[in-house]
Scaffold this active site. Structure first.
Site, short mmCIF file in Angstrom:
data_model
loop_
_atom_site.label_atom_id
_atom_site.label_comp_id
_atom_site.label_asym_id
_atom_site.label_seq_id
_atom_site.Cartn_x
_atom_site.Cartn_y
_atom_site.Cartn_z
N GLU B 103 55.38 49.39 25.79
CA GLU B 103 54.34 50.13 24.85
C GLU B 103 54.75 51.45 24.38
O GLU B 103 54.33 51.75 23.11
CB GLU B 103 53.05 50.19 25.92
CG GLU B 103 52.38 49.09 26.24
CD GLU B 103 53.27 48.19 27.28
OE1 GLU B 103 54.00 48.59 28.17
OE2 GLU B 103 52.95 46.99 27.57
N HIS B 173 42.43 45.38 33.87
CA HIS B 173 42.13 44.51 32.60
C HIS B 173 40.74 44.74 32.45
O HIS B 173 40.34 44.12 31.78
CB HIS B 173 42.31 43.12 32.78
CG HIS B 173 43.97 42.53 33.14
ND1 HIS B 173 44.47 42.72 34.24
CD2 HIS B 173 44.71 42.40 32.07
CE1 HIS B 173 45.58 42.21 34.22
NE2 HIS B 173 45.77 42.15 32.81
#
Lengths: 398, 369
Positions: B103, B173
């Site tokens: 990322e 999540h």
């Protein structure tokens, strides 16, 4: 196209030569141990490879076979539980990769540590959690190894510093654990596992540097299953020889579908680290049968034929079964007995995972801090306030 | 307090006190909100869910802007939420491509590409995974223009990331990280509440000359369906939407929580005869102080609600500004109903969320103050 890991390991099966059997007394005409050849290794900046042959005892063979079967069955059960919505959230299965964990575990001493990523159900079991504890954790029930608070990606047992959910984030922790083991004067080592996808995270390289700089007893294990989520290793990594990617950290490539070869590599790595030579990278070439997670059918970026081919030709359990029965170490009947016994254990645990109760709502506010300066957690409902509390001492610090 | 709010307390207590198993059933079978579709503007429209609207916006971008790139983890085959499906087929591997799982690298790469003139749309697979890229976003992207004395910038960078509760996402999540980024001058942050806003905001962010972060509530990708304008359009960044007018209480939310508040407004009307004005903030940074204050000056009471935890949640900023600007108009202290100050829980999600019942209780308290 097969991923590189698959190409490399599609070699003839290991020969466990009956002629080399060291028969130290037989029971039912079966050998008590046999001498096995390990599969070829590849070396990076290492002078000598692990031993090309090793001895496999009957006792160990029974143990490894059983462990691999438990992991396989447990994951199959998790798959079913997920499909019936008893497991929610994110769930990553280890099926196909069993030989890596079982092989490494076989070499571990009681004071060695392990940390892995989110594909952690098998590891939690091998490190001491029961099948019930794993499956009830998955269904979010109170018998789970984290009381149902972690779920699939967050399982812990003694010397097992957990499943960790963020890709690559556990690798630096592994170096920290290794430092502590060294600092405390033990000869313990830490195995830090990650996948071929995580191998591209920046923090992995930061950790290689720290580990080599300080010569930490850290064994980095890249479980190369060919795919980082939905992208094959070749499409994500400029260099797919993951055992060489530590550059100045020596590396070892091992066939991760062969439990005996993995065990020898892990023994070699432990000897290497405890002699003070610093870290080592092991690339274990393996394969996952399911998708990356339960929401990935696992067929949009690879063919069904590829999966079938691995299942038929290189499955770690079938392979080990053939090896041990051909060598006269285990009988067909024993294999059947183990299979039946494992099925029973997992089936029973599955039932418990469906019926066990969940922890109380008060635990929503438990263990956020060691000591919360305010008695209650802010913003919980006024007529049913949640008091912050602690369950007990952390097991890793006792 | 218990006696005062008999209805919602009874319902809520019933939910909390029922056997855990039963509660699980009730809450898991149903999403925690009902979707309130936005009225389409006049002109040609197409029925789309939110991932299709986002896909459509990216399609328009790639078609109309030759410099545009779309990249991220698994983006080539459509991404885990299908937002980029078929784009690689249409525009080729050099414009729509997978990145490794890195990322920090993805955003840094995007800044570099944007700084050299490419319209860069980077996807972070889940907002929970954005933290390795936090440094790149906060230090590199947001400050590029300022620290170069205006000579360099990465205004052509847009970052998309799915955020928010999804019913079973657990710790990694489910998070809503908007407040971390709201603390970053130089960045723009928006959150759509449905397909129309998602398409318009994404197109506006892509064309905005500042680095932008679009946080997309992942539960809406499939659950939210609207008649979306077929052509090219933009949605103003920094402008809140007064979706329902009312006179007694102002309800402020964004993303999925907006829909919870719409239902709260309906319940408040039915159960207590309270008239609520509902505002979708739409844009977190910058945020629309004028619209909020005009509403609060009218109603005198305000409830702010978000999924992220209470302490230093973005509601804190709004509350502080309201007391500064509307002090003498307020009939009751500003109320906030948010996630608890706990990590986003695994099995406790139904309790953690700022549900309509908790919000309804707060509305009643505002009136009874």
């Amino acid at each position: 196209m097969l991923p590189s890991c698959a190409r490399n390991i599609n070699k003839p099966t290991i020969s466990c030569k009956k002629v080399l059997q060291l028969i130290n007394g037989t029971k039912n005409n079966y050998a008590t141990e046999v001498k096995c050849e390990t599969k070829p290794y590849k070396l990076h900046k290492l002078d000598t490879p692990p031993s090309a042959s090793t001895t496999l005892s009957r006792e160990d063979a029974l143990k490894y076979y059983r462990e691999m079967q438990v992991v396989r069955r447990m994951e199959a059960s998790a798959n079913n539980l997920y499909k019936t919505k008893l497991i929610r959230g994110f769930c990553h299965l280890y099926s196909g990769q069993e030989a890596v964990a079982v092989g490494i575990k076989a070499a571990l001493r009681s004071h060695d540590a392990v940390i892995t990523a989110y594909r952690d159900h098998g590891w939690a079991y091998l490190m001491g959690a029961s099948v019930v504890e794993v499956l009830t954790e998955l269904t979010g029930r109170k018998s789970g190894c984290a009381r149902g608070k972690g779920g699939s990606m967050h399982m812990y047992t003694d010397n097992f510093y957990g499943g960790n959910g963020i890709v690559g984030a556990q690798v630096p922790l592994g170096a920290g654990i290794a430092f502590a083991l060294k600092y405390k004067g033990t000869d313990g080592v830490c195995f830090a596992l990650y996948g071929d996808g995580a191998a591209n995270q920046g923090q992995v390289f930061e950790t290689y540097n720290m580990a080599k700089l300080w010569n930490l007893p850290c064994i980095f294990v890249c479980e190369n299953n060919g795919y980082g989520m939905g992208t094959s290793a070749q499409r994500a990594a400029a260099n797919t020889a993951f055992y060489t990617r530590g550059d100045y950290v020596p590396g070892l490539w091992v066939d991760g579908m062969d439990v005996v070869t993995v065990r020898e590599a892990a023994r070699y790595a432990i000897d290497y680290c405890k002699s003070g030579k610093g870290p080592l990278v092991i690339e274990a070439a393996t394969y996952r049968y399911f998708g990356h997670s339960m929401s990935d059918p696992g067929t949009s970026y690879r063919t069904r034929e590829e999966i079938q081919e691995v299942r038929q030709k290189r499955d770690p359990i079938t392979h080990f079964q053939e090896l041990t029965t051909n060598a006269g170490l285990l009988s067909e009947n024993e294999i059947k007995e183990i299979n039946a016994d494992v099925k029973k254990e997992v089936d029973e645990a599955t039932e418990i995972s469906k019926t066990d109760s969940s922890i109380g709502l008060d635990e929503l506010a438990t263990d956020i801090y060691a000591n919360n300066l305010e008695p209650q957690i802010r913003n919980t409902t006024p007529f049913n306030p949640l008091t912050h509390n602690r369950l007990g001492k952390a097991v890793n610090l006792e | 307090m218990l006696q005062k709010n008999s209805i919602c307390v009874k319902i809520l207590k019933g939910v909390l006190k029922s056997k855990d198993g039963e509660c699980r059933k009730i809450l898991r079978r149903n999403a925690h909100f009902s979707f309130y579709p936005e009225k389409p503007p006049s002109g040609s429209t197409t029925k789309m869910n939110m991932f299709q609207a986002i896909n459509n916006a990216l399609d328009i971008t790639l078609r109309t802007d030759e410099s545009a790139l779309v990249f991220g983890e698994d983006v080539a085959f459509g991404g885990v939420f299908r937002c980029t499906v078929d784009l690689q087929k249409k525009y080729g591997k050099s414009r729509v491509f997978n990145t490794p799982l890195c990322e920090q690298g993805i955003i840094g790469f995007g800044i570099g590409a944007a700084a050299s003139g490419a319209t860069s749309v980077a996807e972070i697979q889940f907002a929970d995974y954005i933290f390795p890229a936090f440094d790149q976003i906060v230090n590199e992207a947001a400050k590029y223009r300022y620290r170069s004395g205006g000579e360099f910038n990465c205004g052509r960078l847009t970052i998309r990331a799915p955020c928010g509760a999804v019913g079973h996402g657990a710790l990694y999540h489910s998070q809503s990280p908007e407040a971390y980024f709201a603390h970053t001058p130089g960045l723009k942050v928006v959150i759509p509440r449905g397909p129309i806003k998602a398409k318009g905001l994404l197109l506006s962010c892509i064309r905005d000359p500042n680095p932008c972060l679009v946080l997309e509530p992942k539960i809406l990708y499939r659950a939210a369906v609207e008649e979306v304008p077929s052509g090219d359009y933009g949605t103003l960044i920094g402008k809140a939407d007064v979706v329902q007018e009312g006179k007694d209480v102002t309800l402020i939310g964004w993303g999925t929580q907006f829909h919870v508040l719409m239902e709260v407004a309906q319940l408040a009307k039915e159960k207590f005869g309270i008239s609520c004005e509902v505002i979708d903030l739409v844009s977190i940074l910058p945020w629309d102080l004028d619209t909020v204050c005009n509403s609060v000056k009218k109603t005198g009471r305000v409830l702010i609600s978000h999924e992220a935890p209470l302490t230093s949640g973005f509601g804190a900023e709004i509350a502080a500004c309201i007391q500064e600007e509307c002090f003498l108009h307020l009939q009751a202290p500003v109320a906030r109903i948010t996630g608890f100050d706990t990590p986003f829980p695994h099995i406790f999600e139904p309790f953690y969320l700022p549900t309509k019942w908790r919000c309804l209780e707060a509305v009643k308290n505002l009136i009874d103050y």
